[in-house]
Design a protein around this motif. Structure first.
Motif, PDB file in Angstrom:
ATOM      1  N   ASP A  20      56.957  76.724  55.539  1.00 42.88           N
ATOM      2  CA  ASP A  20      56.708  77.423  56.673  1.00 42.88           C
ATOM      3  C   ASP A  20      55.516  78.021  56.766  1.00 42.88           C
ATOM      4  O   ASP A  20      55.107  78.102  57.823  1.00 42.88           O
TER       5      ASP A  20
ATOM      6  N   GLU B 180      53.532  77.599  60.038  1.00 43.25           N
ATOM      7  CA  GLU B 180      52.845  78.787  60.562  1.00 43.25           C
ATOM      8  C   GLU B 180      51.237  78.919  60.987  1.00 43.25           C
ATOM      9  O   GLU B 180      50.861  79.413  61.978  1.00 43.25           O
TER      10      GLU B 180
ATOM     11  N   GLU C 100      49.599  78.990  64.525  1.00 42.59           N
ATOM     12  CA  GLU C 100      48.435  80.082  65.025  1.00 42.59           C
ATOM     13  C   GLU C 100      47.177  79.146  65.019  1.00 42.59           C
ATOM     14  O   GLU C 100      46.493  79.548  66.111  1.00 42.59           O
TER      15      GLU C 100
END
Length: 60
Positions: free
Chosen positions: A5, A9, A13
């Motif tokens: 994860d 992420e 981003e």
């Protein structure tokens, strides 16, 4: 949270606003496997899952 994860992420981003082609993604996956052959099977599974994702929705 899975360990992966964090990488997902970071991807969202850093590149979440970008649009990429499937051709570009395929080239990056091949490049990754060339550099990291031990990940060939998981990348193959991911690519197959992505390729079949929409067709699975049609069957439901």
């Amino acid at each position: 949270m899975y360990f992966t994860d964090r990488g997902i992420e970071e991807l969202v981003e850093r590149r979440g606003e970008e649009e990429v082609s499937i051709l570009w993604l395929g080239e990056r996956l091949r490049e990754f496997v060339d550099l990291n052959p031990e990940f060939e099977t998981p990348i193959e599974r991911l690519a197959t899952w992505l390729a079949r994702h929409d067709s699975d929705d049609d069957e439901e």
